[in-house]
Design an enzyme around this catalytic site. Structure first.
Site, PDB file in Angstrom:
ATOM      1  N   CYS A 100      30.890  34.218  73.421  1.00  0.00           N
ATOM      2  CA  CYS A 100      31.337  33.199  72.173  1.00  0.00           C
ATOM      3  C   CYS A 100      31.494  31.654  72.761  1.00  0.00           C
ATOM      4  O   CYS A 100      31.479  30.863  71.778  1.00  0.00           O
ATOM      5  CB  CYS A 100      32.667  33.706  71.909  1.00  0.00           C
ATOM      6  SG  CYS A 100      32.267  35.485  71.211  1.00  0.00           S
ATOM      7  N   HIS A 114      36.565  28.857  67.627  1.00  0.00           N
ATOM      8  CA  HIS A 114      35.671  29.639  67.776  1.00  0.00           C
ATOM      9  C   HIS A 114      36.256  30.902  66.633  1.00  0.00           C
ATOM     10  O   HIS A 114      37.431  31.010  66.370  1.00  0.00           O
ATOM     11  CB  HIS A 114      35.561  30.500  69.194  1.00  0.00           C
ATOM     12  CG  HIS A 114      34.877  31.825  69.011  1.00  0.00           C
ATOM     13  ND1 HIS A 114      33.624  31.980  68.375  1.00  0.00           N
ATOM     14  CD2 HIS A 114      35.329  33.117  69.282  1.00  0.00           C
ATOM     15  CE1 HIS A 114      33.282  33.438  68.392  1.00  0.00           C
ATOM     16  NE2 HIS A 114      34.246  33.868  69.120  1.00  0.00           N
ATOM     17  N   ASN A 140      32.574  36.723  62.954  1.00  0.00           N
ATOM     18  CA  ASN A 140      32.279  36.379  64.340  1.00  0.00           C
ATOM     19  C   ASN A 140      30.706  36.288  64.797  1.00  0.00           C
ATOM     20  O   ASN A 140      30.169  37.537  64.865  1.00  0.00           O
ATOM     21  CB  ASN A 140      32.967  36.920  65.282  1.00  0.00           C
ATOM     22  CG  ASN A 140      32.900  36.500  66.717  1.00  0.00           C
ATOM     23  OD1 ASN A 140      31.999  35.665  66.871  1.00  0.00           O
ATOM     24  ND2 ASN A 140      33.713  37.122  67.542  1.00  0.00           N
TER      25      ASN A 140
HETATM   26  O1  UT7 Z   1      34.939  36.598  70.098  1.00  0.00           O
HETATM   27  C1  UT7 Z   1      34.829  37.480  71.303  1.00  0.00           C
HETATM   28  C2  UT7 Z   1      36.395  37.487  71.676  1.00  0.00           C
HETATM   29  N1  UT7 Z   1      37.004  38.400  70.908  1.00  0.00           N
HETATM   30  C3  UT7 Z   1      38.249  38.345  70.457  1.00  0.00           C
HETATM   31  O2  UT7 Z   1      38.734  37.414  70.369  1.00  0.00           O
HETATM   32  C4  UT7 Z   1      38.639  39.605  69.654  1.00  0.00           C
HETATM   33  C5  UT7 Z   1      40.332  39.927  70.146  1.00  0.00           C
HETATM   34  N2  UT7 Z   1      40.985  41.056  69.567  1.00  0.00           N
HETATM   35  C6  UT7 Z   1      41.228  41.309  68.388  1.00  0.00           C
HETATM   36  O3  UT7 Z   1      40.763  40.231  67.294  1.00  0.00           O
HETATM   37  C7  UT7 Z   1      41.856  42.427  67.873  1.00  0.00           C
HETATM   38  O4  UT7 Z   1      42.536  43.078  68.634  1.00  0.00           O
HETATM   39  C8  UT7 Z   1      41.160  43.262  66.998  1.00  0.00           C
HETATM   40  C9  UT7 Z   1      40.638  42.686  65.534  1.00  0.00           C
HETATM   41  C10 UT7 Z   1      39.807  43.742  67.750  1.00  0.00           C
HETATM   42  C11 UT7 Z   1      41.927  44.663  66.528  1.00  0.00           C
HETATM   43  O5  UT7 Z   1      43.103  44.079  66.144  1.00  0.00           O
HETATM   44  P1  UT7 Z   1      44.527  44.595  66.856  1.00  0.00           P
HETATM   45  O6  UT7 Z   1      45.635  44.066  65.822  1.00  0.00           O
HETATM   46  O7  UT7 Z   1      44.648  44.353  68.099  1.00  0.00           O
HETATM   47  O8  UT7 Z   1      44.486  46.160  66.463  1.00  0.00           O
HETATM   48  P2  UT7 Z   1      44.698  47.298  67.580  1.00  0.00           P
HETATM   49  O9  UT7 Z   1      43.209  47.551  68.366  1.00  0.00           O
HETATM   50  O10 UT7 Z   1      45.968  47.089  68.267  1.00  0.00           O
HETATM   51  O11 UT7 Z   1      44.594  48.493  66.644  1.00  0.00           O
HETATM   52  C12 UT7 Z   1      45.956  48.935  65.891  1.00  0.00           C
HETATM   53  C13 UT7 Z   1      45.459  50.116  64.905  1.00  0.00           C
HETATM   54  C14 UT7 Z   1      45.176  51.403  65.763  1.00  0.00           C
HETATM   55  O12 UT7 Z   1      45.558  52.600  65.246  1.00  0.00           O
HETATM   56  P3  UT7 Z   1      46.965  53.358  65.837  1.00  0.00           P
HETATM   57  O13 UT7 Z   1      46.506  53.450  67.063  1.00  0.00           O
HETATM   58  O14 UT7 Z   1      47.997  52.070  65.635  1.00  0.00           O
HETATM   59  O15 UT7 Z   1      47.192  54.496  64.784  1.00  0.00           O
HETATM   60  C15 UT7 Z   1      43.659  51.498  65.709  1.00  0.00           C
HETATM   61  O16 UT7 Z   1      43.145  52.469  65.570  1.00  0.00           O
HETATM   62  O17 UT7 Z   1      44.586  49.802  63.957  1.00  0.00           O
HETATM   63  C16 UT7 Z   1      43.560  50.898  64.137  1.00  0.00           C
HETATM   64  N3  UT7 Z   1      42.298  50.290  63.876  1.00  0.00           N
HETATM   65  C17 UT7 Z   1      41.956  50.265  62.508  1.00  0.00           C
HETATM   66  N4  UT7 Z   1      42.380  50.728  61.308  1.00  0.00           N
HETATM   67  C18 UT7 Z   1      41.553  50.297  60.306  1.00  0.00           C
HETATM   68  C19 UT7 Z   1      41.161  49.880  64.621  1.00  0.00           C
HETATM   69  N5  UT7 Z   1      40.398  49.340  63.926  1.00  0.00           N
HETATM   70  C20 UT7 Z   1      40.611  49.618  62.518  1.00  0.00           C
HETATM   71  C21 UT7 Z   1      39.759  49.458  61.194  1.00  0.00           C
HETATM   72  N6  UT7 Z   1      40.330  49.817  60.369  1.00  0.00           N
HETATM   73  N7  UT7 Z   1      38.707  48.757  61.220  1.00  0.00           N
END
Ligand code: UT7
Length: 336
Positions: free
Chosen positions: A116, A256, A286
């Site tokens: 990125c 970004h 992204n």
């Molecule tokens: O560009 C390169 C650099 N990348 C980044 O900067 C990305 C950085 N990371 C992020 O933007 C975020 O961490 C994500 C968008 C990838 C994920 O968001 P989050 O708020 O960190 O969610 P999480 O991974 O902590 O997941 C929370 C919950 C989980 O369920 P439980 O365990 O709480 O029951 C996941 O299983 O959300 C669930 N989950 C979803 N639910 C619905 C994960 N993906 C999804 C989804 N739809 N697509």
């Protein structure tokens, strides 16, 4: 003779036609528009369809747009650098293919791989050739066909990414406009949190690597999120302080586009209101190396000569950085 700086003198972009929205995604994996909008801030992303079409196709279209808008003769381009993590092939480089397809017969080209942060790294690399007087016209492309390395059965990653390309022209400037300062970082310790495991020399493609889904992006979202927020904000504040810039001095933060929450946290740390942030993640998701030039392209008509911009990124590697530049032309004249 005044000091030569490297200024962006034109912007082009290309987003493929097909639009994948949250409604369609929610039929592919267990997700919802509400979750994606709340956690990431994406409504739609563009996807390149068509057999055999890779990142060079996206890059070529962005360069075509750039050359048409600026009226520059392709034969006058000295160098093209393409930032991408989704090259058409390992070799030849995607830059090489874009040069050929765009008729840049007098240019040489090479790729930069910094995920990125690729566009920012490439921009500052290309700028060196301008500042030291070696070249007069350098094109920097940020292009990724992320759909080629995304698992559309993995809800953790598939809502995030989209395909797209942006391209800028760099030329010498004697009015003190263009790139003023840059802070760039790499930390291979972050590799374990965001990577594509197979297809390279460590794990060449086999039936097992395909079965194990090692040719897809693997991301530990929370670890990357934390590192992105702290590093992107730190480096953006650092460049402000180093250049004695207050929030009032800055026209736009060009961040970004990985997650709206990361953008907001960075702007907050810099003391900038949301209106001073370029944001188009809702439309394109992204696009990895594409996000910064596509932002500049989207906001070009609002930019004025002399505007202070801070470009900031964080991505796989880890890689991150910021660049302070003074915009070199009034953007209102171009119609998209
Ligand atoms: O560009 C390169 C650099 N990348 C980044 O900067 C990305 C950085 N990371 C992020 O933007 C975020 O961490 C994500 C968008 C990838 C994920 O968001 P989050 O708020 O960190 O969610 P999480 O991974 O902590 O997941 C929370 C919950 C989980 O369920 P439980 O365990 O709480 O029951 C996941 O299983 O959300 C669930 N989950 C979803 N639910 C619905 C994960 N993906 C999804 C989804 N739809 N697509």
């Amino acid at each position: 003779m005044g000091k030569i700086t490297a200024a962006i003198t034109g912007v082009g972009a290309y987003l493929p036609e097909y639009i994948l929205d949250n409604f369609e995604l929610s039929k592919m994996v267990d997700t919802s528009d509400e979750w994606i909008m709340t956690r990431i801030g994406i409504k739609t992303r563009h996807i390149l369809k068509g057999e055999g079409l890779g990142t060079s196709y996206l890059g070529e279209r962005a360069v075509q747009d750039l050359l048409e808008k600026t009226g520059v003769d392709p034969l006058d381009i000295d160098l093209l650098i393409c930032a991408t993590v989704t090259p058409d092939m390992f070799f030849p480089s995607t830059a090489n293919l874009i040069c050929y397809k765009s008729g840049l017969k007098n240019a040489f080209g090479f790729d930069i791989s910094a995920a990125c942060s690729g566009f920012l790294f490439a921009l500052n690399t290309g700028a060196q050739f301008i500042m030291n007087g070696t070249y007069k016209k350098v094109i920097i492309v940020g292009a990724d066909k992320m759909s080629s390395i995304i698992d559309y059965e993995d809800r953790n990653t598939c809502p995030i990414f989209g395909d797209g390309a942006g391209a800028v022209l760099l030329e010498p400037n004697k009015e003190g406009l263009g790139i003023q300062d840059a802070i760039l970082h790499s930390d291979g310790g972050g590799a374990q949190h965001l990577y594509m495991k197979a297809g390279g020399s460590a794990y060449p493609s086999t039936i097992e690597t395909v079965t194990n889904k090692w040719h897809y992006v693997h991301q530990e979202g929370q670890a990357v999120f934390k590192a992105a927020v702290s590093n992107m904000a730190d480096v953006s504040v650092e460049i402000m302080e180093r250049n004695h810039l207050t929030p009032d001095d800055i026209r736009y933060l060009v961040p970004h586009q990985a997650n709206l929450r990361i953008i907001e946290a960075t702007a907050h740390r810099m003391g900038l209101p949301k209106e001073k942030c370029m944001i188009n993640i809702d439309k394109y998701g992204n696009t990895t190396a594409g996000t910064l030039p596509i932002c500049l392209w989207d906001y070009e008509s609002r930019l004025k000569k002399g505007d202070n911009l801070i470009l900031a990124t964080f991505g796989g590697g880890y890689t991150w950085g910021s660049t302070f530049l003074k915009w070199a032309y009034d953007g209102g004249d171009f119609s998209k």
